[in-house]
Scaffold this motif. Structure first.
Motif, PDB file in Angstrom:
ATOM      1  N   GLU A 171       0.818  -1.223   0.000  1.00 43.42           N
ATOM      2  CA  GLU A 171       0.000   0.000   0.000  1.00 43.42           C
ATOM      3  C   GLU A 171       0.846   1.265   0.000  1.00 43.42           C
ATOM      4  O   GLU A 171       0.585   2.216  -0.752  1.00 43.42           O
ATOM      5  CB  GLU A 171      -0.925  -0.022   1.220  1.00 43.42           C
ATOM      6  CG  GLU A 171      -2.004   1.026   1.209  1.00 43.42           C
ATOM      7  CD  GLU A 171      -2.972   0.820   2.365  1.00 43.42           C
ATOM      8  OE1 GLU A 171      -4.189   0.915   2.127  1.00 43.42           O
ATOM      9  OE2 GLU A 171      -2.517   0.548   3.497  1.00 43.42           O
ATOM     10  N   ASP A 172       1.858   1.327   0.845  1.00 45.10           N
ATOM     11  CA  ASP A 172       2.732   2.509   0.922  1.00 45.10           C
ATOM     12  C   ASP A 172       3.435   2.752  -0.410  1.00 45.10           C
ATOM     13  O   ASP A 172       3.441   3.867  -0.944  1.00 45.10           O
ATOM     14  CB  ASP A 172       3.741   2.309   2.052  1.00 45.10           C
ATOM     15  CG  ASP A 172       4.722   3.467   2.162  1.00 45.10           C
ATOM     16  OD1 ASP A 172       4.330   4.614   1.895  1.00 45.10           O
ATOM     17  OD2 ASP A 172       5.905   3.220   2.527  1.00 45.10           O
ATOM     18  N   TYR A 173       4.015   1.693  -0.962  1.00 46.26           N
ATOM     19  CA  TYR A 173       4.717   1.822  -2.248  1.00 46.26           C
ATOM     20  C   TYR A 173       3.769   2.210  -3.372  1.00 46.26           C
ATOM     21  O   TYR A 173       4.068   3.119  -4.162  1.00 46.26           O
ATOM     22  CB  TYR A 173       5.428   0.509  -2.574  1.00 46.26           C
ATOM     23  CG  TYR A 173       5.826   0.385  -4.019  1.00 46.26           C
ATOM     24  CD1 TYR A 173       6.806   1.205  -4.565  1.00 46.26           C
ATOM     25  CD2 TYR A 173       5.190  -0.535  -4.849  1.00 46.26           C
ATOM     26  CE1 TYR A 173       7.161   1.097  -5.902  1.00 46.26           C
ATOM     27  CE2 TYR A 173       5.534  -0.645  -6.177  1.00 46.26           C
ATOM     28  CZ  TYR A 173       6.518   0.179  -6.707  1.00 46.26           C
ATOM     29  OH  TYR A 173       6.847   0.078  -8.028  1.00 46.26           O
TER      30      TYR A 173
ATOM     31  N   GLY B  66       1.006   3.801  -3.185  1.00 47.44           N
ATOM     32  CA  GLY B  66       0.580   5.185  -3.006  1.00 47.44           C
ATOM     33  C   GLY B  66       1.603   6.164  -3.546  1.00 47.44           C
ATOM     34  O   GLY B  66       1.251   7.142  -4.226  1.00 47.44           O
TER      35      GLY B  66
ATOM     36  N   GLU C  92      13.197   7.519  -2.322  1.00 43.09           N
ATOM     37  CA  GLU C  92      11.918   7.336  -1.642  1.00 43.09           C
ATOM     38  C   GLU C  92      11.159   6.145  -2.211  1.00 43.09           C
ATOM     39  O   GLU C  92      10.632   5.312  -1.464  1.00 43.09           O
ATOM     40  CB  GLU C  92      11.081   8.605  -1.766  1.00 43.09           C
ATOM     41  CG  GLU C  92       9.804   8.585  -0.950  1.00 43.09           C
ATOM     42  CD  GLU C  92       9.033   9.885  -1.039  1.00 43.09           C
ATOM     43  OE1 GLU C  92       8.337  10.220  -0.062  1.00 43.09           O
ATOM     44  OE2 GLU C  92       9.115  10.559  -2.090  1.00 43.09           O
TER      45      GLU C  92
ATOM     46  N   ALA D 186      10.484   2.464  -0.262  1.00 47.15           N
ATOM     47  CA  ALA D 186       9.124   1.954  -0.084  1.00 47.15           C
ATOM     48  C   ALA D 186       8.982   0.566  -0.703  1.00 47.15           C
ATOM     49  O   ALA D 186       8.304  -0.309  -0.139  1.00 47.15           O
ATOM     50  CB  ALA D 186       8.116   2.926  -0.711  1.00 47.15           C
TER      51      ALA D 186
ATOM     52  N   ARG E 136      10.597  -1.913   1.631  1.00 46.51           N
ATOM     53  CA  ARG E 136       9.748  -2.181   2.806  1.00 46.51           C
ATOM     54  C   ARG E 136       8.623  -3.144   2.449  1.00 46.51           C
ATOM     55  O   ARG E 136       8.261  -4.025   3.248  1.00 46.51           O
ATOM     56  CB  ARG E 136       9.165  -0.870   3.353  1.00 46.51           C
ATOM     57  CG  ARG E 136      10.181   0.030   4.045  1.00 46.51           C
ATOM     58  CD  ARG E 136       9.494   1.112   4.856  1.00 46.51           C
ATOM     59  NE  ARG E 136       8.698   2.011   4.036  1.00 46.51           N
ATOM     60  CZ  ARG E 136       9.149   3.113   3.461  1.00 46.51           C
ATOM     61  NH1 ARG E 136      10.427   3.453   3.597  1.00 46.51           N
ATOM     62  NH2 ARG E 136       8.346   3.877   2.744  1.00 46.51           N
ATOM     63  N   TYR E 137       8.099  -2.990   1.258  1.00 49.62           N
ATOM     64  CA  TYR E 137       7.056  -3.913   0.790  1.00 49.62           C
ATOM     65  C   TYR E 137       7.597  -5.341   0.680  1.00 49.62           C
ATOM     66  O   TYR E 137       6.962  -6.304   1.132  1.00 49.62           O
ATOM     67  CB  TYR E 137       6.504  -3.417  -0.550  1.00 49.62           C
ATOM     68  CG  TYR E 137       6.070  -4.476  -1.526  1.00 49.62           C
ATOM     69  CD1 TYR E 137       4.976  -5.297  -1.270  1.00 49.62           C
ATOM     70  CD2 TYR E 137       6.756  -4.643  -2.736  1.00 49.62           C
ATOM     71  CE1 TYR E 137       4.582  -6.270  -2.178  1.00 49.62           C
ATOM     72  CE2 TYR E 137       6.366  -5.600  -3.643  1.00 49.62           C
ATOM     73  CZ  TYR E 137       5.283  -6.412  -3.372  1.00 49.62           C
ATOM     74  OH  TYR E 137       4.898  -7.369  -4.277  1.00 49.62           O
TER      75      TYR E 137
END
Length: 489
Positions: A178-180, A182, A200, A204, A207-208
Motif C-alpha cells: 500500500e505505501d509503495y 501510493g 523514496e 518503499a 519495505r514492501y
C-alpha cells in the motif's frame, strides 16, 4: 521477453569456457566436485552444510552412504579453498553454536565457500591397486533469493516493472504494498530525475518486499534478491531503483527523466550484481542441493504455499542442468544431479515424512521436469540435517497419536504457554494431507490442522569413554549418497 543480445551471450559463454579450461587442468591432479547449496530464507542452508562436514569429519552415523558403510572412506579434512576472493564458510563457529551453545547458527547472507578433501578406497579392485583416491568437494553456499535475479538477465526495465506491479497488486499483496503503490501513483516517469524521488520509491519498494517475507506471510517471490540482502552494495545507485507504472507507451524514455534513471540503474544491477554472480559462482557448479522449508509456508497458508511454488519454478529453470560428454564438459559445466530436500522433517513424526516428500514433489514439479528433460538426475526427499527431536506417542481421547519430543526455543509459545528453552515437551504436530493439492486451495475447511514449533538443537550423546557423537540427522546419508556416491565408487 527481451533476450540478451546474441554477441553478449556468446561472450559470456566464451568466458565460462576459459574459466572451465583453467579448472579442468587443476582437476587432472585431484578431481573436484563443486556442490551448490541453496534455498530460500529459513530453509537451513548453514545447518545443512555444517552437519554434512561435521558428520564426514567425525565419523557420523551414515549407513546409507556407501563409502562410509563399506568402510572405504579413509579421511575427510578441511583445506584452503580455491577462490581467494570468496568468503570462507565459517564451519568452526557454526559447529560451536550447534554443539556447545545449542543455538542455530546465523543464516546465509552472502556467497561463501569451503573445500573438504576426501580420501577413500575405491570399490573397484583395479582402481585400488593404484592407492587411495582423493576428491576435492568445494561447497558453495549462496542465498536462494539471488537465483530469483537470474531471470532478470533476459528482461528489460519495462518488463521488470510490468511483472513487479502485476505481483504487487495481487489480492494477497496489495495491502502489504500500500505505501509503495501510493507513492507510485504520484510519481511521473517523464518528470526530471531527482535522487530524492528514486530513494523514496526504492525504500518503499524494499519495505514492501520485507513485509512479504515476514513470518506471518512467508512469501517467496521477492526479486530483486539483493534488495533484502544488500551486503556491501547497500546505498549504491545499483540498488536504488524501483518499478514504475509505465503504461503501454513503448517510446524511449526521455534523457534525464525519472524513468531513464531507473532504467539505467536496473541495467547496472544486472551488469554489476547479477551477471558476476552467475559467471563466478552459478555457472561453475557440478551438482546442486535445493533446500525447501515447506513447513514454514504451510504455517502461513495457501498464499505462501502457492508463492513458494512460483519462486521454486523461477529458481529451478535458471539452472544449467544436463549431462555433457567428457569433451564438452571441459568447456562448459552442467549440473548433472539435483537434490530437492524438504528440511526440518524432524518437526514431524516419521509417519508423515512420505507426505512431506509428496508435497515437495508437487512444489518442484516444474523445475524437476525441466532438469530431467535436459538430462540431469533428480531426487526428492524429506530430511533433517540436524535432528532436534525424537519419536514419541501421546494419548488423546483414548487414541495413540504419533508425536515428537523436543525442547522448544526460548520464548516459543505452545498452547498458550511460553517456554524457557530448557523444558522438553511431547507434541502432536498434526497430520499432513495425503493429497498435496489440498494445501493450494483457499478453502479453509480443507486445510490440514498442523502446527510446527521451533526446537533447540539436541544435546549430543556421548560414548562410555566420554566422546561426543556426531550430530544426529534424518536422511543426510541418503542425500550424500545421491550427490557424491558415484564419485567415491
Amino acid at each position: 521477453m527481451a533476450r540478451r543480445p546474441f554477441l553478449a551471450r556468446v561472450a559470456d559463454e566464451a568466458r565460462y569456457a576459459i574459466d572451465n579450461l583453467s579448472e579442468f587442468a587443476t582437476d587432472l591432479a585431484v578431481p573436484t566436485v563443486r556442490l551448490g547449496v541453496t534455498g530460500l530464507a529459513r530453509s537451513g542452508k548453514t545447518v545443512f552444510i555444517t552437519a554434512l562436514i561435521h558428520n564426514l569429519m567425525h565419523g557420523g552415523r551414515l549407513p546409507l552412504f556407501d563409502a562410509v558403510s563399506s568402510g572405504r572412506l579413509a579421511n575427510a579434512m578441511l583445506e584452503p579453498q580455491p577462490d581467494d576472493d570468496v568468503p570462507r564458510f565459517d564451519v568452526e563457529a557454526h559447529v560451536a553454536a550447534l554443539v556447545e551453545n545449542r543455538v542455530w547458527p546465523e543464516s546465509t547472507r552472502q556467497v561463501s565457500e569451503l573445500r573438504l578433501t576426501i580420501e577413500y578406497e575405491s570399490a573397484e579392485f583395479f582402481a585400488r591397486t593404484f592407492g587411495r583416491g582423493r576428491l576435492h568437494l568445494d561447497i558453495v553456499d549462496y542465498p536462494g533469493e539471488w537465483l530469483l535475479d537470474l531471470p532478470l538477465l533476459d528482461k528489460d526495465y519495462r518488463e521488470f516493472s510490468r511483472d513487479a506491479l502485476a505481483t504487487a497488486t495481487k489480492e494477497n499483496r496489495r495491502k502489504l504494498a500500500e505505501d509503495y503503490l501510493g507513492l507510485l501513483a504520484g510519481a511521473d516517469p517523464a518528470a526530471d530525475a531527482l535522487e530524492s524521488s528514486a530513494r523514496e520509491l526504492s525504500a518503499a519498494y524494499k519495505r514492501y518486499l520485507a513485509a512479504c517475507r515476514a513470518d506471518e506471510h512467508s512469501l517467496s517471490m521477492l526479486p530483486p534478491g539483493r534488495f533484502l540482502m544488500p551486503g556491501d552494495l547497500e546505498g549504491s545507485p545499483a540498488l536504488t531503483f524501483a518499478p514504475l507504472d509505465l503504461g503501454e507507451n513503448a517510446a524511449p524514455f526521455r534523457s534525464g527523466s525519472l524513468a531513464a534513471m531507473m532504467e539505467r540503474r536496473f541495467e547496472a544491477y544486472k551488469t554489476h550484481v547479477v551477471r558476476p554472480f552467475f559467471r563466478d559462482h552459478f555457472a561453475r557448479l557440478d551438482r546442486q542441493i535445493v533446500l525447501v522449508d515447506a513447513l514454514h509456508a504451510l504455517n502461513a497458508g495457501p498464499s505462501a504455499v502457492g508463492d513458494l511454488e512460483t519462486a521454486l519454478g523461477e529458481i529451478l529453470t535458471a539452472f544449467r542442468p544436463g549431462r555433457a560428454s567428457w569433451l564438452f564438459s571441459v568447456l562448459s559445466r552442467r549440473i548433472d544431479r539435483i537434490l530437492f530436500a524438504a528440511t526440518k522433517a524432524d518437526h514431524l513424526n516419521r509417519v508423515d515424512h512420505d507426505r512431506l516428500e509428496n508435497i515437495l514433489e508437487r512444489l518442484v514439479e516444474r523445475g524437476a521436469r525441466h532438469a530431467k528433460f535436459h538430462g540431469a538426475e533428480v531426487d526428492v526427499m524429506a530430511i533433517a540435517a540436524v535432528r532436534a527431536t525424537r519419536e514419541a506417542s501421546v494419548k488423546a481421547n483414548g487414541d495413540a497419536l504419533p508425536a515428537i519430543l523436543g525442547t522448544p526455543l526460548p520464548d516459543e509459545i505452545v498452547d498458550g504457554e511460553t517456554y524457557d528453552g530448557e523444558t522438553e515437551i511431547a507434541l502432536f504436530p498434526g497430520d499432513l494431507p495425503d493429497n498435496p493439492d489440498e494445501l493450494f486451495t483457499e478453502d479453509v475447511t480443507s486445510r490440514p490442522d498442523v502446527r510446527f514449533v521451533r526446537f533447540r538443537p539436541p544435546k549430543l550423546e556421548r560414548t562410555a569413554e566420554g566422546i561426543s557423537l556426531s550430530l544426529p540427522h534424518i536422511r543426510l546419508d541418503r542425500a550424500l549418497q545421491f550427490v557424491l556416491g558415484d564419485r567415491l565408487s
